[in-house]
Design a protein around this motif. Structure first.
Motif, PDB file in Angstrom:
ATOM      1  N   THR A 115      46.712  -7.816  16.459  1.00 34.79           N
ATOM      2  CA  THR A 115      45.126  -6.493  16.400  1.00 34.79           C
ATOM      3  C   THR A 115      44.120  -7.662  16.773  1.00 34.79           C
ATOM      4  O   THR A 115      44.316  -8.912  15.512  1.00 34.79           O
ATOM      5  CB  THR A 115      45.441  -6.447  15.320  1.00 34.79           C
ATOM      6  OG1 THR A 115      46.196  -5.510  15.102  1.00 34.79           O
ATOM      7  CG2 THR A 115      44.091  -5.038  14.256  1.00 34.79           C
ATOM      8  N   TYR A 116      43.067  -6.994  17.502  1.00 35.13           N
ATOM      9  CA  TYR A 116      41.993  -8.601  17.520  1.00 35.13           C
ATOM     10  C   TYR A 116      40.526  -7.009  17.291  1.00 35.13           C
ATOM     11  O   TYR A 116      41.182  -5.737  17.507  1.00 35.13           O
ATOM     12  CB  TYR A 116      41.755  -8.140  18.669  1.00 35.13           C
ATOM     13  CG  TYR A 116      42.821  -8.984  18.579  1.00 35.13           C
ATOM     14  CD1 TYR A 116      42.253 -10.805  19.366  1.00 35.13           C
ATOM     15  CD2 TYR A 116      44.051  -8.754  19.661  1.00 35.13           C
ATOM     16  CE1 TYR A 116      43.239 -11.675  20.140  1.00 35.13           C
ATOM     17  CE2 TYR A 116      45.192  -9.707  20.970  1.00 35.13           C
ATOM     18  CZ  TYR A 116      44.612 -10.990  19.972  1.00 35.13           C
ATOM     19  OH  TYR A 116      45.962 -11.856  21.074  1.00 35.13           O
ATOM     20  N   ILE A 117      39.809  -7.576  16.219  1.00 36.61           N
ATOM     21  CA  ILE A 117      38.393  -6.884  16.759  1.00 36.61           C
ATOM     22  C   ILE A 117      37.249  -7.693  17.668  1.00 36.61           C
ATOM     23  O   ILE A 117      38.054  -8.947  17.520  1.00 36.61           O
ATOM     24  CB  ILE A 117      37.559  -6.971  15.657  1.00 36.61           C
ATOM     25  CG1 ILE A 117      37.202  -8.170  15.123  1.00 36.61           C
ATOM     26  CG2 ILE A 117      38.338  -6.693  14.223  1.00 36.61           C
ATOM     27  CD1 ILE A 117      36.643  -8.721  13.821  1.00 36.61           C
ATOM     28  N   THR A 144      35.594  -2.850   4.705  1.00 38.61           N
ATOM     29  CA  THR A 144      36.467  -4.490   4.431  1.00 38.61           C
ATOM     30  C   THR A 144      35.708  -5.187   6.280  1.00 38.61           C
ATOM     31  O   THR A 144      35.051  -6.301   5.364  1.00 38.61           O
ATOM     32  CB  THR A 144      38.107  -4.277   5.424  1.00 38.61           C
ATOM     33  OG1 THR A 144      38.514  -3.693   4.176  1.00 38.61           O
ATOM     34  CG2 THR A 144      38.582  -5.769   5.468  1.00 38.61           C
ATOM     35  N   LEU A 145      35.232  -4.961   7.091  1.00 39.16           N
ATOM     36  CA  LEU A 145      33.949  -5.307   7.710  1.00 39.16           C
ATOM     37  C   LEU A 145      32.800  -5.822   6.895  1.00 39.16           C
ATOM     38  O   LEU A 145      31.577  -6.553   7.599  1.00 39.16           O
ATOM     39  CB  LEU A 145      34.561  -4.423   9.154  1.00 39.16           C
ATOM     40  CG  LEU A 145      35.490  -4.021   9.927  1.00 39.16           C
ATOM     41  CD1 LEU A 145      35.520  -3.218  11.346  1.00 39.16           C
ATOM     42  CD2 LEU A 145      35.748  -5.487  10.545  1.00 39.16           C
ATOM     43  N   GLN A 146      32.334  -4.006   6.542  1.00 39.95           N
ATOM     44  CA  GLN A 146      30.578  -4.786   5.744  1.00 39.95           C
ATOM     45  C   GLN A 146      31.186  -6.079   4.995  1.00 39.95           C
ATOM     46  O   GLN A 146      29.984  -6.691   5.133  1.00 39.95           O
ATOM     47  CB  GLN A 146      30.602  -3.300   5.045  1.00 39.95           C
ATOM     48  CG  GLN A 146      29.956  -1.971   6.624  1.00 39.95           C
ATOM     49  CD  GLN A 146      29.897  -1.047   6.009  1.00 39.95           C
ATOM     50  OE1 GLN A 146      30.157  -0.520   4.648  1.00 39.95           O
ATOM     51  NE2 GLN A 146      29.462   0.016   6.789  1.00 39.95           N
ATOM     52  N   TYR A 149      30.360  -9.056   7.346  1.00 42.82           N
ATOM     53  CA  TYR A 149      29.412  -9.257   8.581  1.00 42.82           C
ATOM     54  C   TYR A 149      28.535  -8.332   7.543  1.00 42.82           C
ATOM     55  O   TYR A 149      26.767  -8.949   8.618  1.00 42.82           O
ATOM     56  CB  TYR A 149      29.879  -8.691   9.328  1.00 42.82           C
ATOM     57  CG  TYR A 149      31.287  -9.216  10.348  1.00 42.82           C
ATOM     58  CD1 TYR A 149      30.942 -10.001  10.762  1.00 42.82           C
ATOM     59  CD2 TYR A 149      32.486  -8.297   9.849  1.00 42.82           C
ATOM     60  CE1 TYR A 149      32.236 -11.057  11.278  1.00 42.82           C
ATOM     61  CE2 TYR A 149      33.752  -8.984  11.324  1.00 42.82           C
ATOM     62  CZ  TYR A 149      33.375 -10.339  11.523  1.00 42.82           C
ATOM     63  OH  TYR A 149      34.605 -10.862  11.958  1.00 42.82           O
ATOM     64  N   GLY A 150      28.178  -7.880   6.804  1.00 40.97           N
ATOM     65  CA  GLY A 150      27.174  -6.941   6.444  1.00 40.97           C
ATOM     66  C   GLY A 150      26.955  -5.313   6.209  1.00 40.97           C
ATOM     67  O   GLY A 150      27.390  -5.048   6.967  1.00 40.97           O
ATOM     68  N   LYS A 151      26.064  -5.189   5.535  1.00 42.29           N
ATOM     69  CA  LYS A 151      26.061  -3.299   5.505  1.00 42.29           C
ATOM     70  C   LYS A 151      24.781  -3.085   7.081  1.00 42.29           C
ATOM     71  O   LYS A 151      25.567  -1.777   7.076  1.00 42.29           O
ATOM     72  CB  LYS A 151      24.868  -2.612   4.122  1.00 42.29           C
ATOM     73  CG  LYS A 151      25.837  -3.288   2.848  1.00 42.29           C
ATOM     74  CD  LYS A 151      27.121  -2.876   2.349  1.00 42.29           C
ATOM     75  CE  LYS A 151      27.725  -2.701   0.865  1.00 42.29           C
ATOM     76  NZ  LYS A 151      29.437  -2.018   1.230  1.00 42.29           N
ATOM     77  N   GLU A 152      24.715  -3.844   7.095  1.00 38.02           N
ATOM     78  CA  GLU A 152      23.658  -3.296   8.988  1.00 38.02           C
ATOM     79  C   GLU A 152      24.477  -3.225  10.094  1.00 38.02           C
ATOM     80  O   GLU A 152      23.823  -2.662  10.978  1.00 38.02           O
ATOM     81  CB  GLU A 152      22.487  -3.754   9.466  1.00 38.02           C
ATOM     82  CG  GLU A 152      21.306  -3.951   7.346  1.00 38.02           C
ATOM     83  CD  GLU A 152      21.033  -2.541   7.167  1.00 38.02           C
ATOM     84  OE1 GLU A 152      20.946  -2.017   8.051  1.00 38.02           O
ATOM     85  OE2 GLU A 152      20.908  -2.640   5.963  1.00 38.02           O
ATOM     86  N   ILE A 153      25.846  -3.648  10.214  1.00 31.52           N
ATOM     87  CA  ILE A 153      25.903  -3.357  11.234  1.00 31.52           C
ATOM     88  C   ILE A 153      26.802  -2.376  12.016  1.00 31.52           C
ATOM     89  O   ILE A 153      27.013  -1.190  10.710  1.00 31.52           O
ATOM     90  CB  ILE A 153      27.895  -4.071  10.749  1.00 31.52           C
ATOM     91  CG1 ILE A 153      28.632  -4.006   9.934  1.00 31.52           C
ATOM     92  CG2 ILE A 153      27.139  -5.936  11.054  1.00 31.52           C
ATOM     93  CD1 ILE A 153      29.933  -4.319  10.038  1.00 31.52           C
TER      94      ILE A 153
END
Length: 568
Positions: A115-117, A144-146, A149-153
């Motif tokens: 699995t990749y992102i 999890t991603l936020q 990497y931050g909320k603005e993504i």
């Protein structure tokens, strides 16, 4: 300068390419159609390494012009086995355009079962192994991603359904609240993304600014005029208050809103899901209307709160209320909202899954109106039980498994929530559009019960929608006189790019898009023989007006004649 980002999952390699000259004024659906028609074999298996997934913002996304932030996904569909474009709102399109990315082309398949992102920012893109994200539902995945990497993504993702390669699976896009509420839902393109081993595309546009058009004053004035036009539209005002459920009262009385698996007829308690009723309940719980993308002036997305006053689901749309509601005999608003949340989390199309569940109700001992049983079936989808896997493959597969021959599908795709017997132009669109049964490909409710002029209405709507899908424009922000959009679009394109095109040139974007799509589908084996609706649409009378779909087949087959779109 805009670039093409090519992601080769077989080689785990990212390359940046200069787009060919003939891609200059192509974006969104138009660009994806051109790439797919010229770069992949039409007979390829949709889940094979030969298929490509094209991610393309519209031509004006990064300018932050209102309602131009929809993003297109294109591939050969595992559901229809033809070309498919599906688009949605959210923040991804604007962020990609601001990063100078005209399109992402994802090709190949990983050599290892991993699995990749894909992480994209101003420095480029990285392909990152992410085994810990495998199997996550969309809401948990985004949180999890936020956190990392931050909320603005902005995030493009698939849920478990896409990973399982279900043909009813969607691609989710985060909205302005950072929730995975916007879905490119039709055609099972989540399965294509899953076949490439990609769980999510994370877009970090920090440090970028809105794109400045070459002619700022002309662009600004045209946008101002468009906003003023929209604000004067009664339809826009109604959408801003009630969202797409505003049409339920009218469409249910017309007979177009499906009920009882497209048998038709009144559903007790339907007034519970009228737009006005939803608004009253939602406001009392602290819910609100919002814009799914920055800059939208229509703001038709319903952020719906549950009985506990907490957020339950966003974008509670007409199609969901119909296909998981009245078409199943269900009018419990909170139950439908819970179903919507579950579908968003799983990453499945509420239209396709709703229609598949209707087939179960038709064939086995499940009562229409049993909302708790519907919720149980969605839980089985989450668990990938045998029944869940069947429903996750869509209405046509479910009906075939159950031995049913009365199935509301066209080209393998479930009818959306507009009955062709009550809206005959959309019936023509279901028959003839390269997209199959998709109301967003071309709908027109003017004099909708008449036989006269419906083929032309469908054709004109299909061309207009192919055009705005290439520009990333939301068709819910369409002025009453939709044909005037061609002139508006020409002015905006000229102001951004310094071109000198005219309204007819903009129309040709839509025409050429449909040409590319028809060419692909003909190569894949689609002919006029497939331009038909199920037989029951022509024989079963739909209450309350006792209508059937009665547009002559020869008129339907001639829709794209040489004066408009040459036969392929």
């Amino acid at each position: 300068m805009n670039t093409i980002m090519r992601i080769d999952m077989a080689e785990l390699k990212v390359t940046i390419e200069k787009p060919p000259q003939n891609y200059q004024l192509l974006g969104g659906r138009g660009l994806s159609a051109r790439i797919l028609n010229t770069k992949i074999p039409a007979i390829t298996h949709p889940l094979s390494h030969e298929n490509k997934l094209v991610v393309a913002p519209g031509l004006l996304a990064g300018t932050m012009a209102p309602s131009f932030g929809r993003i297109s996904f294109g591939a050969k569909s595992p559901l229809t086995k033809t070309i498919k474009e599906s688009n949605a709102g959210g923040t991804a399109s604007q962020k990609l355009d601001r990063l100078g990315i005209k399109a992402i082309i994802i090709q190949g398949m990983p050599k290892e079962n991993q699995t990749y992102i894909i992480y994209i920012d101003t420095k480029g893109a990285q392909i990152i192994k992410a085994p810990d994200l495998s199997g996550k539902m969309n809401y948990d995945l985004i949180a999890t991603l936020q956190n990392k990497y931050g909320k603005e993504i902005g995030v493009i993702s698939i849920g478990r359904a896409g990973e399982a390669k279900m043909t009813a699976s969607t691609i989710a896009i985060t909205d302005q609240d950072g929730r995975p509420s916007r879905h490119a839902a039709r055609g099972g393109l989540g399965a294509v993304m899953g076949s490439k081993g990609i769980k999510a595309i994370v877009i970090n546009a920090k440090g970028t600014k809105a794109i400045e058009p070459l002619n700022k004053e002309e662009f600004k004035e045209t946008v101002r005029e468009l906003i003023e036009t929209l604000k004067q539209e009664k339809g826009t005002q109604s959408l801003s208050k009630f969202g797409t459920p505003r049409v339920i009262n009218f469409l249910s009385q017309l007979g177009s809103m499906p009920s009882w698996n497209y048998h038709g007829g009144p559903v007790k308690g339907i007034e519970n899901i009228y737009g006005e009723a939803i608004s009253e309940v939602n406001q009392s719980r602290g819910g609100r209307m919002h814009a799914c993308m920055p800059g939208c002036v229509v703001r038709c997305s319903i952020v719906f709160h549950g009985e506990d006053g907490q957020h339950l689901t966003s974008a509670l749309e007409y199609e969901t209320l119909a296909m998981l509601g009245t078409n199943l005999g269900v009018t419990n608003l909170d139950a439908i909202a819970q179903m919507d949340r579950m579908c968003d989390d799983l990453g499945v199309d509420t239209i396709e899954v709703g229609s598949a569940i209707a087939q179960l109700m038709e064939a086995v001992d499940i009562k229409f109106g049993d909302d708790q049983k519907v919720i149980e079936i969605l839980k089985e989808l989450r668990q990938s039980s045998p029944m869940g896997k069947i429903v996750g493959q869509g209405a046509s597969f479910t009906a075939q498994f159950l031995g049913l021959d009365r199935v509301p599908v066209s080209k393998g795709q479930a009818f959306p929530a507009h009955d062709p017997r009550a809206c005959k132009a959309v019936g023509v669109t279901y028959c003839t559009s390269p997209m199959g049964a998709d109301h967003t490909a071309g709908i027109d409710y003017r004099d909708s019960l008449s036989r006269e002029g419906q083929v032309k209405k469908s054709r004109d709507a299909q061309i207009l929608n192919a055009t705005i899908d290439s520009l990333g424009y939301c068709f819910l922000a369409m002025p009453t006189k939709g044909q005037l959009m061609y002139e508006v679009l020409a002015k905006l394109i000229n102001a951004r790019y310094g071109t000198n095109i005219k309204a007819e040139d903009v129309m040709n974007i839509g025409i050429n898009t449909i040409k590319d799509e028809l060419a692909f589908n003909h190569s894949a084996g689609w002919t006029d023989v497939h331009n038909i609706l199920p037989e029951f649409m022509k024989t079963e009378k739909l209450p309350p007006h006792n209508e059937v779909f009665d547009i002559p087949q020869d008129e339907i087959d001639a829709i794209f004649n040489k004066s408009v779109i040459p036969k392929i």
